[in-house]
Design a protein around this motif. Structure first.
Motif, PDB file in Angstrom:
ATOM      1  N   ALA A  74       0.771  -0.983  -0.035  1.00  0.00           N
ATOM      2  CA  ALA A  74      -0.038   0.183  -0.143  1.00  0.00           C
ATOM      3  C   ALA A  74       0.861   1.312  -0.155  1.00  0.00           C
ATOM      4  O   ALA A  74       0.548   2.221  -0.624  1.00  0.00           O
ATOM      5  N   VAL A  75       2.109   1.185   0.616  1.00  0.00           N
ATOM      6  CA  VAL A  75       3.025   2.408   0.736  1.00  0.00           C
ATOM      7  C   VAL A  75       3.637   2.520  -0.641  1.00  0.00           C
ATOM      8  O   VAL A  75       3.707   3.538  -1.131  1.00  0.00           O
ATOM      9  N   ALA A  76       3.936   1.218  -1.135  1.00  0.00           N
ATOM     10  CA  ALA A  76       4.518   1.428  -2.481  1.00  0.00           C
ATOM     11  C   ALA A  76       3.528   1.813  -3.595  1.00  0.00           C
ATOM     12  O   ALA A  76       4.026   2.913  -4.494  1.00  0.00           O
ATOM     13  N   ILE A 154      10.947  -6.804  -1.545  1.00  0.00           N
ATOM     14  CA  ILE A 154       9.659  -6.686  -2.143  1.00  0.00           C
ATOM     15  C   ILE A 154       9.030  -5.280  -2.291  1.00  0.00           C
ATOM     16  O   ILE A 154       8.656  -5.141  -3.298  1.00  0.00           O
ATOM     17  N   PHE A 155       9.544  -4.665  -1.305  1.00  0.00           N
ATOM     18  CA  PHE A 155       9.166  -3.158  -1.546  1.00  0.00           C
ATOM     19  C   PHE A 155       9.908  -2.367  -2.783  1.00  0.00           C
ATOM     20  O   PHE A 155       9.259  -1.586  -3.460  1.00  0.00           O
ATOM     21  N   ALA A 156      11.274  -2.835  -2.821  1.00  0.00           N
ATOM     22  CA  ALA A 156      11.785  -2.398  -3.941  1.00  0.00           C
ATOM     23  C   ALA A 156      11.388  -2.923  -5.424  1.00  0.00           C
ATOM     24  O   ALA A 156      11.173  -2.012  -6.374  1.00  0.00           O
ATOM     25  N   GLY A 157      10.960  -4.065  -5.477  1.00  0.00           N
ATOM     26  CA  GLY A 157      10.171  -4.549  -6.512  1.00  0.00           C
ATOM     27  C   GLY A 157       8.793  -3.700  -6.644  1.00  0.00           C
ATOM     28  O   GLY A 157       8.464  -3.579  -7.762  1.00  0.00           O
ATOM     29  N   ALA A 158       8.070  -3.391  -5.721  1.00  0.00           N
ATOM     30  CA  ALA A 158       6.882  -2.760  -5.856  1.00  0.00           C
ATOM     31  C   ALA A 158       6.867  -1.255  -6.266  1.00  0.00           C
ATOM     32  O   ALA A 158       5.787  -0.892  -6.818  1.00  0.00           O
ATOM     33  N   VAL A 159       8.022  -0.647  -6.193  1.00  0.00           N
ATOM     34  CA  VAL A 159       7.979   0.763  -6.771  1.00  0.00           C
ATOM     35  C   VAL A 159       8.750   0.738  -8.199  1.00  0.00           C
ATOM     36  O   VAL A 159       8.703   1.694  -8.814  1.00  0.00           O
ATOM     37  N   CYS A 160       9.060  -0.286  -8.512  1.00  0.00           N
ATOM     38  CA  CYS A 160       9.818  -0.551  -9.988  1.00  0.00           C
ATOM     39  C   CYS A 160       8.490   0.074 -11.171  1.00  0.00           C
ATOM     40  O   CYS A 160       9.158   0.574 -12.304  1.00  0.00           O
ATOM     41  N   PRO A 161       7.444  -0.053 -10.855  1.00  0.00           N
ATOM     42  CA  PRO A 161       6.476   0.555 -11.754  1.00  0.00           C
ATOM     43  C   PRO A 161       6.444   1.861 -12.193  1.00  0.00           C
ATOM     44  O   PRO A 161       6.160   2.270 -13.129  1.00  0.00           O
ATOM     45  N   LEU A 162       7.123   2.769 -11.099  1.00  0.00           N
ATOM     46  CA  LEU A 162       7.319   4.040 -11.408  1.00  0.00           C
ATOM     47  C   LEU A 162       8.269   4.465 -12.509  1.00  0.00           C
ATOM     48  O   LEU A 162       7.905   5.152 -13.494  1.00  0.00           O
ATOM     49  N   PRO A 163       9.508   4.048 -12.816  1.00  0.00           N
ATOM     50  CA  PRO A 163      10.271   4.117 -13.927  1.00  0.00           C
ATOM     51  C   PRO A 163      10.021   3.433 -15.064  1.00  0.00           C
ATOM     52  O   PRO A 163      10.027   3.796 -16.202  1.00  0.00           O
TER      53      PRO A 163
END
Length: 466
Positions: A74-76, A154-163
Motif C-alpha cells: 500500500a505504501v509502494a 519486495i518493496f523495491a520491486g513494488a516501486v519499480c512500476p514508477l520508472p
C-alpha cells in the motif's frame, strides 16, 4: 527465378528468411487482434496472480507477515502515485508528435530529452523511497522481527512500476503496444511461476530477490525496445526535458489534478469507513472495491486495444473512424460488464458469502449499487481514453474535480447524519455516475466538433482514412 532460389548462396537465403520473419513480426506488432489477445492474457494473469499471491503467502509466511506485506504494498502504491498522470501526458504529447511527423522512424531530440528526464526523475524517487525504508528498518523506526531483507526487496520491486510507466508510454506512443504487452506478459508469467514455487520450498528471500530481478529485467527490456522505436535515451539532455515540462506546466497541472482526483475517489471510502470504526462496513466496501477494480481491468482490454486507432482518427480529423473505434472498444467492454452484472445480481450472495465465510455482509442494496457501478465505469473508461488521447486534460480535470467535490459532500453528510454503509454506497455510485455522464458529455462535444471539421474537410477532398 526458381533456379536462382535453388542455387542462391546460404547467406542470401538466410537474409531473405530473416527479412520475412521481421516483416511478419512487424505486421503482428500492428495487429489489433494481437494486441487484444495480449491484453486479455495480461488481465487474466493479473487477476490470477493477485489471488495466488495471497493464497501462497498466507500459507508460507503466515497471516501476520502477509498483513505486513500488504501494508508495504500500500505504501509502494503511494510512491507509484507520484507519477500524478505525467506519464499519460507524455504519451499524449509523444503520440501527437509521432503522427504529425508522418511516423518518422526516429524521435526528435525534444522527445528524447523528455523521456530521459521523466525516467531519471522517477528512478530517483523510487531509489529514495527504497533507501528511506532501509533506514527505517535499520534504525528500528519500523520494527520487523523477521524477514526484513525479504520485505525490503519486495518493496523495491513494488516501486519499480514508477520508472517502468514512462518507458511503456514512450514505446506505445510510437505503435509499440504489442511489444510492451509482450514484455508485460513475460514478466507476469515469470512472477507467477516464482510465486507458485514458494509452495514447493522456495524461501521468501529467494522469492523477493527473483521478483525484483524480474522487474529490473523487464525495465531493461523496455530500454532496449526504446531504441528501435526511435528513442536513444543515453543521448538525451536532462535539463532540456525539465524545461519542456515547465513549458507544458498548464497541461501537466491538469494531468496531476486528474490523476490525484481519480486516485482519491477510488480509495477514500477505506479511510472514511475506518474513521467510523465499523469493521463490517470496511469489509463490505473492500468487496465492492475489488469487484469494481477487476471490472475496470477488463474494460481496459478493449479501451487500450482501440487506442492506437482512436489517436490516428483524431490526428486525421476522421470523425467516422473515431466513432467506429470507440464503439468497438465499448462493445468489447459490454461482455465483461454483462457477465459481471449477472454474477453479482444472481449469484452475489453465494459468491460473497463463500469468500467472506459469512452471509449478509454485502447486502442486496449494495449488490444492486455495484451493478450500476459496473455500467458507469464502462461509460467513464470508454470516454476517458478517447479524451486523454485527444489531450483534453483540463476538461477531464474539471470534471474529476466536480466528482471529487460531490464525494466530499456525501462524506460530510454520512458523518453528520450517521448514514448506513448501504446509503453511503448508493450515494457514492450516484455521484460517480454523474461524473461518468460528465465525461460522456465532453466526448459528445469533441465528437460533434470533429464531425463538423470532418464535413468541411470532406467537401474540400482532404479527409484521410485511418
Amino acid at each position: 527465378m526458381s533456379l536462382f532460389r535453388f542455387y542462391s548462396p546460404p547467406a542470401i537465403r538466410k537474409r531473405g528468411l530473416r527479412s520475412a520473419i521481421l516483416a511478419g513480426l512487424g505486421r503482428g506488432a500492428h495487429s489489433w487482434l494481437a494486441l487484444l489477445v495480449m491484453k486479455g492474457l495480461n488481465a487474466a494473469l493479473t487477476a490470477v496472480s493477485n489471488f495466488v499471491l495471497a493464497y501462497v503467502l498466507i500459507r508460507t509466511v503466515g497471516l501476520e507477515s502477509y498483513a505486513f506485506i500488504a501494508g508495504l504494498l500500500a505504501v509502494a502504491a503511494l510512491v507509484v502515485q507520484c507519477d500524478l498522470g505525467i506519464a499519460v501526458l507524455t504519451f499524449s504529447e509523444l503520440r501527437s508528435h509521432y503522427l504529425s511527423e508522418a511516423q518518422k522512424r526516429k524521435a526528435n531530440q525534444d522527445d528524447n530529452d523528455l523521456v530521459l528526464a521523466i525516467v531519471t526523475i522517477y528512478s530517483a524517487i523510487a531509489a529514495i523511497a527504497v533507501a528511506t525504508l532501509g533506514v527505517a528498518f535499520f534504525a528500528g523506526i519500523v520494527p520487523v522481527a523477521h524477514h526484513s531483507i525479504a520485505y525490503f526487496l519486495i518493496f523495491a520491486g513494488a516501486v519499480c512500476p514508477l520508472p517502468h510507466m514512462p518507458l511503456r508510454m514512450a514505446i506505445n506512443a510510437r505503435d509499440g503496444f504489442v511489444w510492451t504487452e509482450s514484455v508485460e506478459l513475460a514478466r507476469r508469467v515469470a512472477i507467477l511461476a516464482v510465486t507458485i514455487a514458494m509452495l514447493f520450498g522456495l524461501s521468501l528471500v529467494a522469492y523477493s530477490t527473483l521478483s525484483l530481478l524480474i522487474w529490473v529485467t523487464s525495465i531493461a527490456a523496455l530500454v532496449w525496445l526504446a531504441r528501435p522505436h526511435g528513442f536513444a535515451l543515453q543521448s538525451g539532455v536532462f535539463l532540456e526535458g525539465l524545461l519542456f515540462l515547465r513549458r507544458k506546466f498548464r497541461e501537466a497541472r491538469a494531468a496531476v489534478v486528474l490523476s490525484s482526483a481519480k486516485f482519491v475517489i477510488s480509495i477514500f471510502p477505506y479511510y472514511l469507513l475506518s474513521a467510523t470504526g465499523d469493521g463490517l462496513a470496511i469489509v463490505a466496501f473492500d468487496m465492492f472495491y475489488k469487484v469494481s477494480r477487476f471490472a475496470m481491468m477488463t474494460y481496459l482490454i478493449g479501451a487500450e486495444t482501440v487506442l492506437p486507432h482512436q489517436t490516428r482518427a483524431l490526428h486525421n480529423k476522421n470523425a467516422f473512424g473515431l466513432g467506429r473505434a470507440t464503439a468497438a472498444g465499448f462493445l468489447l467492454g459490454l461482455l465483461p460488464m454483462t457477465l459481471g452484472i449477472v454474477a453479482v445480481s444472481m449469484f452475489g450472495e453465494r459468491i460473497f458469502g463463500t469468500i467472506l465465510n459469512h452471509s449478509g455482509i454485502v447486502s442486496p442494496t449494495m449488490r444492486t449499487a455495484l451493478c450500476a457501478m459496473l455500467v458507469f465505469m464502462l461509460i467513464q473508461t470508454t470516454c476517458a481514453f478517447v479524451l486523454v488521447g485527444a489531450g483534453k486534460f483540463e476538461a477531464l480535470a474539471r470534471r474529476a474535480s466536480i466528482t471529487l467535490a460531490g464525494m466530499a459532500l456525501i462524506s460530510a453528510l454520512m458523518l453528520l447524519f450517521h448514514w448506513s454503509i448501504d446509503t453511503f454506497i448508493v450515494a457514492y455510485v450516484c455521484v460517480y455516475g454523474a461524473g461518468a455522464l460528465l465525461y460522456a458529455e465532453c466526448l459528445y462535444s469533441l465528437s460533434r466538433s470533429l464531425w463538423l471539421k470532418s464535413s468541411q474537410a470532406f467537401k474540400m477532398g482532404t479527409v484521410q482514412k485511418i
